[in-house]
Design an enzyme around this catalytic site. Structure first.
Site, short mmCIF file in Angstrom:
data_model
loop_
_atom_site.label_atom_id
_atom_site.label_comp_id
_atom_site.label_asym_id
_atom_site.label_seq_id
_atom_site.Cartn_x
_atom_site.Cartn_y
_atom_site.Cartn_z
N LYS A 51 0.86 -1.16 0.02
CA LYS A 51 -0.44 -0.33 0.04
C LYS A 51 0.77 1.06 -0.30
O LYS A 51 0.40 2.09 -1.35
CB LYS A 51 -0.85 -0.29 1.26
CG LYS A 51 -2.35 -1.85 1.18
CD LYS A 51 -2.78 -0.87 2.28
CE LYS A 51 -4.11 -2.33 2.37
NZ LYS A 51 -4.74 -2.31 3.83
N GLN A 95 -4.67 -1.41 9.68
CA GLN A 95 -5.03 -2.50 8.77
C GLN A 95 -5.08 -3.84 10.61
O GLN A 95 -4.99 -3.58 11.29
CB GLN A 95 -3.45 -3.40 8.99
CG GLN A 95 -2.42 -4.19 7.94
CD GLN A 95 -3.47 -3.74 6.82
OE1 GLN A 95 -3.65 -3.19 6.15
NE2 GLN A 95 -3.26 -4.98 6.29
N ASP A 118 -11.21 3.04 3.79
CA ASP A 118 -11.32 1.72 4.04
C ASP A 118 -12.84 1.70 4.03
O ASP A 118 -12.52 0.21 3.99
CB ASP A 118 -10.28 0.82 4.98
CG ASP A 118 -9.39 -0.43 4.71
OD1 ASP A 118 -9.46 -0.20 3.31
OD2 ASP A 118 -8.95 -0.20 5.95
N1 GUN Z 1 -6.61 -6.78 6.38
C1 GUN Z 1 -6.61 -7.57 5.14
N2 GUN Z 1 -7.41 -7.11 4.32
C2 GUN Z 1 -7.25 -5.61 5.02
C3 GUN Z 1 -8.11 -4.10 4.59
O1 GUN Z 1 -8.47 -4.19 3.19
N3 GUN Z 1 -8.10 -3.22 5.17
C4 GUN Z 1 -7.80 -3.43 6.17
N4 GUN Z 1 -7.98 -1.93 7.15
N5 GUN Z 1 -7.66 -4.61 6.91
C5 GUN Z 1 -7.24 -5.19 5.96
#
Ligand code: GUN
Length: 301
Positions: A51, A95, A118
């Site tokens: 990311k 995350q 998100d």
């Molecule tokens: N863990 C796995 N996929 C994601 C996501 O898209 N966002 C977040 N915050 N955690 C994750």
């Protein structure tokens, strides 16, 4: 035909880079995303690194804030409140998964939905389901974009979604079944939506028979090779959200990534299919970038 998420994601990153460049060349600051990571889950580390790298590629400022697994819920909550009120931060994500002693829902609920790039807070999800402005979580948004860019419509079609997570299954089903609300931002194809959606999960009886009636199957179950050729009708569109690590001693990493679809046997029956890797994964990351730019645009208005 392969739905090439890697290629489409690269195209979208190029578009985003131009948009961000136009802002900075006009003397404005760059958009900024903060990613909070707790502990050292190896998959999370990889996702977060990807990311951050993707942000940098398009000129979005990205900051990674890492905490040890021992952080208290209260300290993490204070960090969320701080980020909510930091006007230099357009969007931030925490995350997942979080360590067991931290209540995920308590943390997510504290995130200001206007910075929730998100799309995982109860407020964002509630707003989205009512067709109000809200960020859509990255994976369903990326799948919608991928279908749109290949001109695959969903109106009147039977879509089977396997998986009922808050992160993929539920928002995916919601996007597909709803009227294509024009108020939803970044809607590149208003023809998406208007589908008849069946959501299946681990307790579903006769999954195979249900899947055989599907025009489009979206598998987000986290179970390698769950979807086999006998479950797919000829000409169906197959979207594989799975990212499973399976041991592979011939690989330098000791594992390889496989999806939830038995690709080799399903692909010959499908009209369109996503590979793993290179299908949904890259689209997920660009969705986060799109949401961050959108947060910036709304924020600086
Ligand atoms: N863990 C796995 N996929 C994601 C996501 O898209 N966002 C977040 N915050 N955690 C994750």
């Amino acid at each position: 035909m392969i739905l090439d998420g890697k290629k489409i994601a690269a195209e979208i990153r190029a578009e985003l880079r131009e948009q961000v460049q136009a802002l900075t060349q006009a003397g404005q600051r760059a958009p900024k995303l903060v990613v909070v990571i707790v502990g050292n889950n190896p998959a999370s580390e990889t996702y977060v690194a990807n990311k951050i790298k993707a942000c940098q590629e398009v000129g979005i400022e990205a900051q990674r804030i890492a905490y040890a697994t021992t952080i208290t819920e209260q300290t993490l909550l204070s960090e969320v409140h701080r980020l909510n009120s930091d006007s230099s931060v357009d969007g931030f994500i925490v995350q997942l998964p979080l360590p067991d002693h931290i209540n995920e829902s308590t943390i997510l609920s504290a995130i200001d939905y206007r910075k929730d790039v998100d799309g995982l807070t109860p407020e964002s999800m509630g707003r989205a389901i009512q067709g109000l402005d809200a960020f859509i979580s990255a994976t369903p948004k990326g799948i919608r974009e991928l279908l749109a860019r290949y001109q695959i419509t969903t109106e009147g079609k039977h879509v089977v979604v396997i998986g009922r997570s808050n992160i993929v299954g539920k928002p995916m089903a919601m996007l597909l079944m709803q009227r294509p609300y024009l108020s939803l931002p970044n809607m590149s194809a208003s023809s998406l939506g208007d589908a008849t959606v069946t959501v299946c999960h681990s307790k579903t009886r006769d999954l195979a028979a249900i899947c055989r009636t599907a025009d489009i199957i979206i598998v987000a179950a986290g179970s390698p090779k769950l979807l086999t050729a006998n479950m797919v009708k000829d000409g169906a569109v197959v979207i594989d959200v799975g990212i499973n690590r399976v041991d592979d001693l011939t690989s330098p990493r000791g594992y390889r990534l496989v999806g939830d679809v038995d690709f080799d046997n399903v692909a010959p029956k499908a009209s369109f299919i996503t590979p793993v890797p290179g299908g949904v994964g890259p689209m997920t990351i660009v969705s986060l970038l799109q949401n961050t730019l959108q947060a910036y645009n709304e924020h600086s208005r």
